[in-house]
Design a protein around this motif. Structure first.
Motif, PDB file in Angstrom:
ATOM      1  N   ASN A 119       7.088 -11.594   2.815  1.00  0.00           N
ATOM      2  CA  ASN A 119       5.834 -11.362   2.088  1.00  0.00           C
ATOM      3  C   ASN A 119       4.758 -10.729   2.957  1.00  0.00           C
ATOM      4  O   ASN A 119       3.968  -9.918   2.476  1.00  0.00           O
ATOM      5  N   GLU A 120       4.711 -11.086   4.239  1.00  0.00           N
ATOM      6  CA  GLU A 120       3.702 -10.524   5.148  1.00  0.00           C
ATOM      7  C   GLU A 120       3.873  -9.004   5.250  1.00  0.00           C
ATOM      8  O   GLU A 120       2.893  -8.250   5.184  1.00  0.00           O
ATOM      9  N   THR A 121       5.104  -8.552   5.397  1.00  0.00           N
ATOM     10  CA  THR A 121       5.370  -7.111   5.494  1.00  0.00           C
ATOM     11  C   THR A 121       5.057  -6.422   4.171  1.00  0.00           C
ATOM     12  O   THR A 121       4.474  -5.335   4.155  1.00  0.00           O
ATOM     13  N   ARG A 122       5.422  -7.040   3.063  1.00  0.00           N
ATOM     14  CA  ARG A 122       5.108  -6.473   1.739  1.00  0.00           C
ATOM     15  C   ARG A 122       3.603  -6.279   1.568  1.00  0.00           C
ATOM     16  O   ARG A 122       3.147  -5.234   1.118  1.00  0.00           O
ATOM     17  N   GLN A 123       2.843  -7.306   1.913  1.00  0.00           N
ATOM     18  CA  GLN A 123       1.385  -7.234   1.769  1.00  0.00           C
ATOM     19  C   GLN A 123       0.798  -6.174   2.687  1.00  0.00           C
ATOM     20  O   GLN A 123      -0.109  -5.437   2.292  1.00  0.00           O
ATOM     21  N   TYR A 129      -0.693   1.311   1.625  1.00  0.00           N
ATOM     22  CA  TYR A 129      -0.591   2.217   0.474  1.00  0.00           C
ATOM     23  C   TYR A 129      -1.951   2.376  -0.206  1.00  0.00           C
ATOM     24  O   TYR A 129      -2.380   3.489  -0.518  1.00  0.00           O
ATOM     25  N   GLN A 130      -2.638   1.272  -0.428  1.00  0.00           N
ATOM     26  CA  GLN A 130      -3.945   1.321  -1.088  1.00  0.00           C
ATOM     27  C   GLN A 130      -4.980   2.054  -0.239  1.00  0.00           C
ATOM     28  O   GLN A 130      -5.842   2.742  -0.765  1.00  0.00           O
ATOM     29  N   LYS A 131      -4.885   1.908   1.065  1.00  0.00           N
ATOM     30  CA  LYS A 131      -5.855   2.526   1.974  1.00  0.00           C
ATOM     31  C   LYS A 131      -5.542   3.999   2.244  1.00  0.00           C
ATOM     32  O   LYS A 131      -6.426   4.848   2.224  1.00  0.00           O
ATOM     33  N   GLU A 132      -4.246   4.313   2.484  1.00  0.00           N
ATOM     34  CA  GLU A 132      -3.873   5.649   2.938  1.00  0.00           C
ATOM     35  C   GLU A 132      -3.160   6.499   1.890  1.00  0.00           C
ATOM     36  O   GLU A 132      -3.052   7.708   2.057  1.00  0.00           O
ATOM     37  N   GLY A 133      -2.645   5.865   0.858  1.00  0.00           N
ATOM     38  CA  GLY A 133      -1.979   6.617  -0.205  1.00  0.00           C
ATOM     39  C   GLY A 133      -0.482   6.790  -0.001  1.00  0.00           C
ATOM     40  O   GLY A 133       0.060   6.552   1.080  1.00  0.00           O
TER      41      GLY A 133
END
Length: 145
Positions: A119-123, A129-133
């Motif tokens: 879960n840590e890696t997923r988050q 993704y949200q920050k850099e796209g």
């Protein structure tokens, strides 16, 4: 002798009605092998059993997860094999039905031991993704692959 009946086919060809007939004939449960019917919030486009159909035989793996829940074919294999161990104590014939061949193959043929992502890696990757796209993540994957 223990037997697993496997009923497969695409959506909307009548698997649900046939599976109910088979379940009634052999007095067995129905184990769903549908990767979308497992989610309770996907009512449209999955041909999920109706409440009336669900009441006609005990169903497993129908509407048990939220859309945000992580679930894999490897987890499905493990869960179904544990369930079958218990069900075969009661009845020699069990029924697995659906259209998700990866799920069916996982149960019938086994699945490669692929480690799951913690879960840590997923988050961390979701934040990235949200920050850099997506494009940045794709470029990084190309570099690492």
């Amino acid at each position: 002798m223990k037997n697993l009946i496997v009923l497969i086919g695409p959506t909307a060809v009548g698997k649900t009605d046939l599976s109910l007939t088979i379940a009634d004939t052999f007095q067995t449960d129905i184990i769903s092998a549908d990767s979308r019917q497992i989610y309770k919030d996907l009512k449209i486009g999955t041909a999920a059993p109706t409440p009336k159909q669900l009441a006609m035989a005990k169903h497993h793996f129908v509407g048990i997860l939220d859309l945000k829940d992580y679930y894999s074919a490897a987890q499905y294999e493990s869960d179904v094999l544990k369930l079958l161990d218990n069900l075969f104590k009661e009845h020699d014939i069990q029924l697995l039905t659906g259209g998700s061949m990866m799920y069916i193959d996982a149960v019938c043929k086994g699945i490669d031991e692929i480690p799951t992502v913690d879960n840590e890696t997923r988050q961390m990757m979701m934040k990235k993704y949200q920050k850099e796209g997506l494009e940045k993540l794709r470029d990084e994957l190309k570099l690492l692959d």
